[in-house]
Design a protein around this motif. Structure first.
Motif, short mmCIF file in Angstrom:
data_model
loop_
_atom_site.label_atom_id
_atom_site.label_comp_id
_atom_site.label_asym_id
_atom_site.label_seq_id
_atom_site.Cartn_x
_atom_site.Cartn_y
_atom_site.Cartn_z
N GLN A 13 -26.08 -53.17 28.61
CA GLN A 13 -25.15 -53.14 27.48
C GLN A 13 -24.01 -54.15 27.65
O GLN A 13 -23.55 -54.75 26.68
N LEU A 51 -28.06 -39.20 26.83
CA LEU A 51 -26.71 -39.70 27.02
C LEU A 51 -25.74 -38.52 26.98
O LEU A 51 -25.97 -37.55 26.27
N THR A 53 -22.48 -39.15 26.25
CA THR A 53 -21.51 -39.51 25.21
C THR A 53 -22.17 -39.29 23.84
O THR A 53 -23.34 -39.64 23.65
N ASN A 55 -23.29 -39.74 19.95
CA ASN A 55 -23.76 -40.96 19.28
C ASN A 55 -22.64 -41.79 18.66
O ASN A 55 -22.66 -43.01 18.71
N ASN A 58 -21.21 -44.48 20.81
CA ASN A 58 -22.08 -45.44 21.51
C ASN A 58 -22.30 -46.73 20.74
O ASN A 58 -23.37 -47.33 20.81
N PHE A 79 -32.02 -44.75 23.47
CA PHE A 79 -30.94 -45.72 23.70
C PHE A 79 -31.53 -47.06 24.15
O PHE A 79 -31.08 -48.12 23.72
N ILE A 385 -20.69 -47.21 27.20
CA ILE A 385 -21.36 -47.97 26.14
C ILE A 385 -20.35 -48.34 25.05
O ILE A 385 -20.26 -49.49 24.63
#
Ligand SMILES: Cc1cc2nc3c(=O)[nH]c(=O)nc-3n(C[C@H](O)[C@H](O)[C@H](O)COP(=O)(O)OP(=O)(O)OC[C@H]3O[C@@H](n4cnc5c(N)ncnc54)[C@H](O)[C@@H]3O)c2cc1C
Length: 411
Positions: A13, A51, A53, A55, A58, A79, A385
């Motif tokens: 990322q 994940l 975190t 959505n 992100n 992801f 992210i």
């Protein structure tokens, strides 16, 4: 010999975010990736990982989350697909299967020896992530059992029959202990210093609170002790569809046995420090301070009804010594984190005495060398992210200014 203005090492990322920001500024660059885009999400993860975190958090530069489940938690494969689509969308010039074997300084910039030829560049961005090598304690190769680092664990079915010892109680350790316990195995979890937060507080996700309070965007230089902040463990958290907690009380409810910090192994017996109660008390004190900050922010007084926080129970004495054979423990999962490896970076002036890259908010001590995506690089969420994009935009502008100044001097 090939040439580019900026060489980005790593196409996760961070590398892709930098690629987007450099493209917007019209800066020529190439990404060198030893595997494929998002390699760590292909090779270093267990099957069920989602994940942690939500959505909505992100987004990547010019690519916010636009799906219909902003509060959900993506599977790691989804992801990865998103990263691949992002690389296509931004036209990232990625050289896959190309490892940077060495980076050296030259009078006019840098020389990169890669597994597919030698390159010159005027600037370099190190976007190789946090997770080069497992961070393992001494005595982590225990005889007679399967030893796996958390990056090598895939599913409970991949483990030999019998009990499992998980060492480390941060996000990976608690999630792996939870999954293995639910598969019907007896699990012991060695708990060291840890950070506990509830998934939800007063009906909002924990990241909603941290975002609203500005905690995620807190600048590193404003922290009381940035070096100590770097040593803080990753919070105990999981991104599950039912939004349940993954913490020590939830593990105890599943029957997981808690022990103190792993101390060593001798003659087939694992020993643990007598510090479980102290680690738990320390994590709870931090947890309640954080929750009080949330309530202050929301204008909720100390006497308002509280959301219940389950306590860790100490009914049974935490074990100090366990016989692997006697307890039928056949596997040990080392969820003890990672360290970076800069063996390929052959510029002594760029490295700190401990071998890590020396930098100030992403600008290394060597002109033209930059870093991105490291924990606390510029702010609390620099390695997240959703946090890397803002850093990439700032550092891309610095790179552009650096290249312009060099061009001007050469003219
Ligand atoms: C288990 C786990 C779960 C996580 N979950 C979340 C989450 O839910 N939300 C969140 O925001 N963050 C999460 N993170 C933190 C962070 O987002 C990830 O670590 C992320 O992978 C970091 O991205 P990156 O691009 O900085 O590094 P990486 O994804 O590690 O990418 C670095 C790339 O560099 C390549 N590379 C390394 N060395 C070389 C070399 N010499 N030559 C060429 N290529 C090289 C690697 O192959 C890799 O593809 C998680 C981390 C872990 C470990």
């Amino acid at each position: 010999m090939y040439a580019t203005d900026v060489a980005i090492v790593g196409a996760g990322q961070a590398g892709l975010a930098m690629s987007r920001c450099l493209s917007v500024l019209g800066v020529d660059h190439v990404l060198f990736e030893r595997g494929a885009v998002g390699a760590r999400w292909r090779t270093h993860v267990w099957e069920s990982l989602r994940l942690l975190t939500p959505n909505w958090l992100n987004g990547l530069p010019d690519s916010p989350y636009q799906g219909d489940d902003p509060d959900g938690f993506m599977r790691h494969g989804d992801f990865l697909a998103r990263l691949e689509a992002y690389a296509d969308m931004i036209g990232a010039p990625v050289m896959s299967d190309t490892e940077v074997l060495s980076l050296a300084r030259e009078p006019e910039g840098f020389c990169l020896t890669t597994s597919r030829g030698t390159w010159r560049s005027r600037a370099v961005v190190v976007a190789t992530g946090q997770c080069d090598l497992p961070r393992l304690p001494d005595h982590s190769s225990v005889k007679g059992v399967l030893n796996l680092h958390s990056s090598q664990y895939r599913t409970p079915h991949g483990l030999p029959q019998g009990g499992v010892l998980v060492v480390g109680a941060s996000a990976s350790g608690v999630q792996i202990a939870d999954e293995i316990s639910r598969s019907g195995r007896q699990v012991t979890l060695a708990v060291g210093r840890h950070m506990r937060v509830p998934r939800h507080w007063r009906g909002r996700d924990i990241f909603w609170w941290m975002d609203r309070l500005g905690i995620l965007a807190e600048r590193t230089h404003s922290l009381a002790d940035p070096e100590a902040a770097l040593r803080e463990p990753v919070v105990q958290l999981a991104g599950r569809p039912d939004r349940s907690n993954a913490d020590l009380p939830s593990l105890q409810a599943l029957g997981v046995r808690l022990a103190g910090r792993f101390a060593g192994v001798e003659a087939g017996k694992v020993s643990f420090h007598d510090d479980l109660a102290e680690s738990v008390a320390c994590a709870e004190a931090k947890l309640y301070r954080l929750l009080a900050r949330f309530d202050d922010f929301a204008g909720i007084g100390p006497n308002a009804p509280r959301q219940t926080i389950a306590p860790v129970t100490f009914e049974a004495q935490a074990p100090r010594r366990l016989s692997l054979r006697g307890e039928n423990i056949r596997s040990i999962i080392w969820a003890t984190g990672y360290r970076r490896d800069f063996g390929w970076l052959k510029i002594a002036a760029a490295l700190r005495p401990d071998g890590d890259l020396a930098h100030q908010e992403g600008a290394a001590t060597v002109p033209g060398l930059f870093a991105l995506g490291f924990r606390l690089l510029r702010k609390r969420d620099s390695h997240f992210i959703g946090g890397v994009g803002a850093d990439a935009a700032v550092i891309a502008r610095q790179i552009r200014a650096f290249l312009d100044e060099r061009a001007w001097r050469a003219a």
